[in-house]
Design an enzyme around this catalytic site. Structure first.
Site, mmCIF file in Angstrom:
data_model
loop_
_atom_site.group_PDB
_atom_site.id
_atom_site.type_symbol
_atom_site.label_atom_id
_atom_site.label_comp_id
_atom_site.label_asym_id
_atom_site.label_seq_id
_atom_site.Cartn_x
_atom_site.Cartn_y
_atom_site.Cartn_z
ATOM 1 N N ASN A 137 33.210 44.612 49.819
ATOM 2 C CA ASN A 137 31.941 44.724 49.093
ATOM 3 C C ASN A 137 30.965 43.573 49.384
ATOM 4 O OD1 ASN A 137 33.633 42.968 47.713
ATOM 5 N ND2 ASN A 137 33.047 43.696 45.683
ATOM 6 N N GLY A 212 40.169 41.159 45.830
ATOM 7 C CA GLY A 212 40.426 42.586 46.001
ATOM 8 C C GLY A 212 40.873 43.219 44.703
ATOM 9 N N SER A 213 41.547 44.337 44.822
ATOM 10 C CA SER A 213 41.992 45.080 43.645
ATOM 11 C C SER A 213 43.192 44.403 43.003
ATOM 12 C CB SER A 213 42.366 46.508 44.039
ATOM 13 O OG SER A 213 43.554 46.517 44.816
ATOM 14 N N GLU A 234 41.461 36.675 43.045
ATOM 15 C CA GLU A 234 40.274 37.074 42.282
ATOM 16 C C GLU A 234 40.213 38.585 42.390
ATOM 17 O OE1 GLU A 234 37.194 38.539 40.949
ATOM 18 O OE2 GLU A 234 36.445 38.045 42.959
ATOM 19 N N LEU A 235 40.526 39.276 41.279
ATOM 20 C CA LEU A 235 40.829 40.702 41.345
ATOM 21 C C LEU A 235 39.784 41.525 40.589
ATOM 22 C CD1 LEU A 235 44.683 40.246 40.840
ATOM 23 C CD2 LEU A 235 43.388 40.338 42.984
ATOM 24 N N CYS A 269 32.926 43.555 41.595
ATOM 25 C CA CYS A 269 33.923 43.325 40.558
ATOM 26 C C CYS A 269 33.274 42.863 39.260
ATOM 27 C CB CYS A 269 34.969 42.322 41.032
ATOM 28 S SG CYS A 269 34.300 40.739 41.581
ATOM 29 N N GLU A 363 38.474 50.488 35.949
ATOM 30 C CA GLU A 363 37.337 50.035 36.741
ATOM 31 C C GLU A 363 36.815 51.177 37.604
ATOM 32 O OE1 GLU A 363 36.201 46.282 39.630
ATOM 33 O OE2 GLU A 363 38.247 47.068 39.682
ATOM 34 N N GLU A 441 37.148 30.490 41.669
ATOM 35 C CA GLU A 441 36.682 30.156 43.012
ATOM 36 C C GLU A 441 35.265 29.605 42.933
ATOM 37 O OE1 GLU A 441 37.692 32.456 46.985
ATOM 38 O OE2 GLU A 441 35.981 33.410 46.002
#
Length: 463
Positions: A137, A212-213, A234-235, A269, A363, A441
């Site tokens: 993304n 990602g997921s 980081e999901l 996200c 989501e 992050e």
């Protein structure tokens, strides 16, 4: 040799073919990275800083061509991919500065009886080889966070670009090489989930960073546990926006349109994914949201006038429409959009969404704005916190005390007051709680996370 075929998701135009690496080739890359890491670790901080600044300059010089390439392969409108490339330039320059600020500490041993004459200091050292797994993304921006941080700290990095849109990241990788990175200090491997799993399980990888997921994060964490490497995740997110009765409903609607329907084609996200509106202003908010949504232009992502481009692929669009149908089956009312043409989805607005719908809790990665009502702010907080995710949330109110009270109660990594949840500045810690992964992050945090502390004790340093 197998290849990854890259196409424009809106037109199907072939943009390129990239060799897909097999297990043996990935292993060879990781082996070579050990040499690259030693070379990076040997560079003094000022040389690492200069390297990252040269990379930033080269990205900036190719900003327009990179933005067009990214838009073509990814589907985001060109006006947004320009912003992403600009962010990557800032991120590389930000980490360049951080390379010279990896401070150690002097720890007072006179706090411990009998040790007063000794001196203890800590120094920061690189972890080793960092694997950076980048999503589709925002591939260039998120690549920059991971790769620049790794290099700033003296690590080598092995990057896995997103298979559906690797071309812009691979071009930046060439620019890193041209900027003078040591051989094998920065490498890219293209492939499917098997490559991710191999990197996660490799003893030659000291740390792995994934955006990602949640499903992908769990799979990587399980494999990484075999070698006890550091894992930074980081999901997913299902961010709630709470509109209180005293809010500016026009601005709140704008936050949903710009932070969900028109930003990244809804594939972010931290996008606004659930909207809770207090009953007295519900109808006025929905009217404003529908009026603003009607002005959005869906179409070719390379046109300056486009607000919403194609999703990353047709199956992604099919999943979004499936989730919309499930919400309608659960009792929601579709009041805007909902049509699909290949990978294009017309922005969706749903009202009367039941808060207990399973589809509402999941989501939805596309331009969908589901709206539910609430009566009391505490009720909105309970509904927002009921999600398994905890990335961002937002609250619209003119009452600053209420805003802080709600912010404190929300179980998320960040709260935006009177703005969209789709906010990420590179100098802020970004991440969330629960199934979002727990990591933060950002340029001041990640570079430290990609180092380890060593303690040095000098006995009898003081007479």
């Amino acid at each position: 040799m197998p290849v990854v075929t890259v196409r424009n998701p809106g037109t199907g135009e072939l943009l390129g073919e990239v060799p897909a690496l097999d297990a043996g080739q990935v292993a060879a890359v990781v082996d070579a990275a050990q040499e690259g890491q030693r070379a990076m670790a040997a560079l003094p901080a000022y040389e690492r800083e200069a390297l990252l600044r040269r990379v930033a300059d080269r990205i900036e010089a190719e900003q327009e061509s990179l933005a067009r390439l990214l838009a073509a392969e990814n589907g985001k409108p060109i006006t947004q991919t320009r912003g992403e490339i600009e962010a990557a330039v800032r991120i590389f320059r930000g980490y360049a500065g951080e390379a010279t600020r990896l401070f150690g500490r002097q720890i007072p041993l006179d706090a411990v009886p009998g040790l007063a004459r000794h001196l203890a200091v800590t120094v920061r050292e690189p972890l080793g080889v960092v694997a950076a797994l980048v999503p589709f993304n925002y591939p260039v921006e998120l690549y920059a966070h991971k790769a620049a941080a790794a290099l700033a700290a003296g690590n080598a990095v092995v990057v896995q670009p997103p298979a559906r849109c690797p071309l812009a990241v691979l071009r930046v990788a060439q620019l890193v090489e041209q900027a003078g990175a040591p051989p094998n200090a920065h490498q890219a491997v293209v492939g499917d989930v098997a490559v991710s799993q191999q990197l996660a399980g490799s003893a030659g990888i000291a740390a792995i960073s994934l955006t990602g997921s949640t499903e992908a994060g769990r799979a990587v964490a399980r494999r990484a546990a075999e070698t006890l490497k550091k894992v930074y995740l980081e999901l997913g997110g299902n961010d709630a926006l709470i509109v209180c009765a005293d809010a500016d409903v026009e601005e709140a609607a704008r936050a949903v349109v710009l932070g969900r329907l028109a930003r990244g084609n809804g594939q972010i996200c931290c996008a606004v994914k659930r909207v809770y509106v207090q009953r007295p202003v519900h109808d006025a908010f929905v009217d404003a949201l529908l009026a603003q949504t009607a002005k959005l232009t869906v179409g070719d992502q390379l046109l300056e006038s486009t607000d919403v481009g194609p999703l990353i692929a047709e199956p992604a669009a099919e999943r979004v429409i499936g989730a919309v149908r499930q919400l309608v089956d659960d009792g929601a009312r579709l009041v805007a959009g909902g049509s699909r043409r290949q990978a294009f989805v017309d922005p969706v607005v749903l009202v009367d969404v039941p808060a207990d719908s399973a589809a509402f809790a999941e989501e939805i990665f596309g331009p969908v704005a589901p709206v539910a009502r609430f009566d009391d702010p505490d009720e909105a907080v309970r509904m927002a916190n009921a999600s398994p995710y905890g990335l961002h949330a937002a609250v619209f109110t003119r009452d600053i005390s209420l805003a802080f009270s709600i912010s404190r109660k929300l179980d998320v990594g960040g709260v935006v007051v009177n703005g969209s949840t789709a906010l990420r500045a590179e100098n802020l810690p970004f991440g969330g709680t629960k199934d979002t992964g727990g990591y933060r992050e950002g340029i001041h945090d990640t570079v430290l996370d990609f180092t380890r502390q060593k303690t040095v004790v000098v006995m009898d340093a003081f007479r």
